[in-house]
Write an enzyme that holds these catalytic residues in place. Structure first.
Site, PDB file in Angstrom:
ATOM      1  CG  ASP A 222      -2.076   0.949   1.091  1.00  0.00           C
ATOM      2  OD1 ASP A 222      -1.896   2.061   0.583  1.00  0.00           O
ATOM      3  OD2 ASP A 222      -3.195   0.572   1.496  1.00  0.00           O
TER       4      ASP A 222
ATOM      5  CB  SER B 299      -6.189   2.479  -0.197  1.00  0.00           C
ATOM      6  OG  SER B 299      -4.922   3.075  -0.075  1.00  0.00           O
TER       7      SER B 299
ATOM      8  CG  HIS C  39      -7.486  -0.179   6.324  1.00  0.00           C
ATOM      9  ND1 HIS C  39      -6.651   0.352   5.369  1.00  0.00           N
ATOM     10  CD2 HIS C  39      -7.749   0.831   7.197  1.00  0.00           C
ATOM     11  CE1 HIS C  39      -6.389   1.617   5.658  1.00  0.00           C
ATOM     12  NE2 HIS C  39      -7.056   1.936   6.753  1.00  0.00           N
TER      13      HIS C  39
ATOM     14  CG  HIS D  49      -1.032   8.743   4.575  1.00  0.00           C
ATOM     15  ND1 HIS D  49      -1.317   9.678   3.605  1.00  0.00           N
ATOM     16  CD2 HIS D  49      -1.710   7.607   4.215  1.00  0.00           C
ATOM     17  CE1 HIS D  49      -2.108   9.140   2.692  1.00  0.00           C
ATOM     18  NE2 HIS D  49      -2.357   7.879   3.033  1.00  0.00           N
TER      19      HIS D  49
END
Length: 527
Positions: free
Chosen positions: A64, A114, A175, A344
């Site tokens: 990711d 995502s 998620h 992030h």
């Protein structure tokens, strides 16, 4: 006096040598580079004999946020951790024979998120940002646009074909990335009914945790975080009983873990929540495994308690041992999800160590499977505003300073920088002098050009590494939703079955044209 002078000269020589790039002596010889290139060329020529077997197993690794700069930096970090300068190192994914690029945009976003990307590389259709397992006709957060717009994933295609299936992630199992494998939700943040608006609950939309157990009730292996979304509101956590933020969140009062256990009493099903329990299992005696190792996401690998928290590699090893017992093969989704979180936060060290750990898991999977019957694909959902530069010398620590000062503010800067994010700092009216801070700290936030509380994704294409049966179909530049179609084609599942040929219990796959030629030849012989 002479001794002092000698010491000064030696000191100067030592400092000068430290400033020069350190590399193996053999690299000065052109024969070294020519020999390396020739061997690479010989290996490349052998790829003309393409692997067109039928893929019994499919393994999909998703880093990711693992854009190309992250791959390169992780390569250097891996090498430096092994005592090398790093640049010449190979990641496990870089050993794959076929590499392509994927375009990551969502149907409504130039720079993707995502959820929409997960729908693309798992369900085969591009979708809107923030939505999972639904087509672009579904609108984010609008419950009434869900019904009729659901799309099935390759995990479901594999399960319907009789294969075992598994999900392993370092994030919450509900998620964005893993949820697209089993859920149909117009909002990726509907982890439990606690996070859903009341009108959506009343309208019949299901939270993602509930869908994990209800949509495909027989997923063979599920491992990751996300415990708190499975338990009734205010239920204390088994690992952190006094930490309120880890209490259960469900407003409907359901205990989804207990329901899972009760529903599989007559099967070899095991629920585990720590590393000791996981590694004490005998995979030969496990039919179903649910492992929830944290209330939310798993800790960064750099901060992981190695006694109680399993690594991604350890989870992958157990998953393959369980799934690999199925004679029809398996599909395994593996997500290195916290690469994204590190970026992030502007914490490049956390992100890159996560990427190296995922590469270690790729190596473990390689040792446990065969390239002859297992197709493995490694890619990212999107990139980040992360990069490194500054004319650093060979072997410079990837987290270190550039060997120059800014010719504008005359201050040092780290090689790693972000285009935006929380690392933007102004001290007494100018950029922070990074030479005065601990930029090697695990949680150091690299400087950014634009101040943001959270760094953003990047919009460039991402690399797709592939090996095994039909891996050559991943070539050039493609839309991201092309990926599961290729994997399904290789395994003869989902829509892609017509080209498969049956015979003597062994099933091979050929491109459609080759199949037509064979069938034509046989028909001529019989007539």
């Amino acid at each position: 006096m002479k001794v002092t002078a000698l010491l000064l000269v030696c000191s100067c020589l030592i400092l000068e040598s430290l400033e020069k790039p350190l590399f193996p002596e053999q690299e000065k010889d052109p024969k070294f580079w020519n020999s390396w290139a020739q061997q690479t060329l010989i290996n490349a020529v052998t790829l003309q004999t393409l692997n067109v077997n039928r893929a019994k197993n499919l393994i999909f690794f998703l880093g990711d946020g693992m854009g190309v700069p992250t791959v390169t930096a992780a390569r250097i970090l891996k090498g430096q951790r092994n005592g090398q300068s790093g640049e010449e190192t190979q990641l496990e994914m870089e050993k794959f024979p076929f590499v392509s690029l994927a375009k990551t945009y969502n149907t409504d976003a130039q720079v993707a998120d995502s959820a929409g990307t997960a729908t693309a590389f798992l369900c085969g259709v591009k979708a809107n940002a923030g939505t999972v397992g639904v087509s672009a006709a579904a609108v984010r957060a609008q419950c009434n646009t869900t019904r009729g717009n659901e799309v099935k994933s390759i995990l479901k295609w594999a399960k319907d074909a009789g294969k075992s299936v598994g999900i392993v992630t370092t994030t919450r199992v509900n998620h964005a990335t893993p949820s697209a494998a089993y859920a149909h939700s117009v909002d990726r943040e509907w982890y439990s009914d606690h996070e859903m608006p009341e009108d959506a609950v009343q309208a019949g939309c299901k939270d993602i945790a509930r869908q994990l157990f209800e949509n495909i009730p027989d997923i063979d292996v599920i491992m990751g975080g996300g415990r708190k979304y499975m338990f009734p509101k205010n239920t204390s956590d088994v690992e952190y009983p006094n930490v309120a933020k880890y209490f259960g969140t469900r407003k409907d009062g359901r205990n989804l873990v207990q329901e899972w256990i009760d529903g599989k009493k007559d099967k070899k099903a095991h629920y585990v929540w720590n590393k000791r329990q996981l590694l004490s299992l005998n995979p030969n005696n496990v039919q179903y495994l649910l492992g929830l190792f944290e209330p939310a996401d798993l800790p960064y690998d750099l901060e992981r308690n190695t006694e109680s928290d399993p690594s991604l590699t350890e989870m992958v090893e157990v998953a393959i041992k369980i799934l690999g017992k199925n004679p029809l093969g398996f599909y395994l989704l593996v997500e290195g999800g916290r690469i994204d979180h590190g970026h992030h936060d502007g914490k490049a060290k956390q992100a890159l160590h996560e990427a190296v750990e995922m590469d270690r898991a790729i190596g473990k999977a390689d040792l446990m499977t065969s390239v002859h019957d297992t197709m493995t694909v490694v890619t990212a959902d999107h990139s980040h505003m992360f990069n490194f530069g500054g004319y650093t010398d060979r072997g410079n620590t990837i987290f270190g300073l550039a060997p120059m000062l800014s010719d504008v503010d005359q201050m040092s800067f780290t090689s790693i920088l972000y285009g935006n994010g929380p690392g933007y700092k102004v001290v007494r009216g100018s950029r922070e002098n990074v030479s005065t801070v601990d930029y090697m700290d695990n949680n150091y936030q690299a400087q950014s050009a634009v101040p943001l509380a959270m760094e953003t994704h990047g919009g460039e294409d991402v690399a797709v590494f592939a090996k095994g049966p039909m891996a050559h179909l991943l070539h050039g530049v493609h839309e991201q939703n092309y990926i599961p179609h290729v994997m399904a084609y290789a395994a003869c599942i989902g829509q892609n079955k017509d080209h498969c040929m049956l015979g003597n219990g062994a099933e091979n796959v050929r491109p459609l044209i080759a199949s037509v030629v064979v069938l034509f030849t046989v028909s001529q012989l019989l007539c």
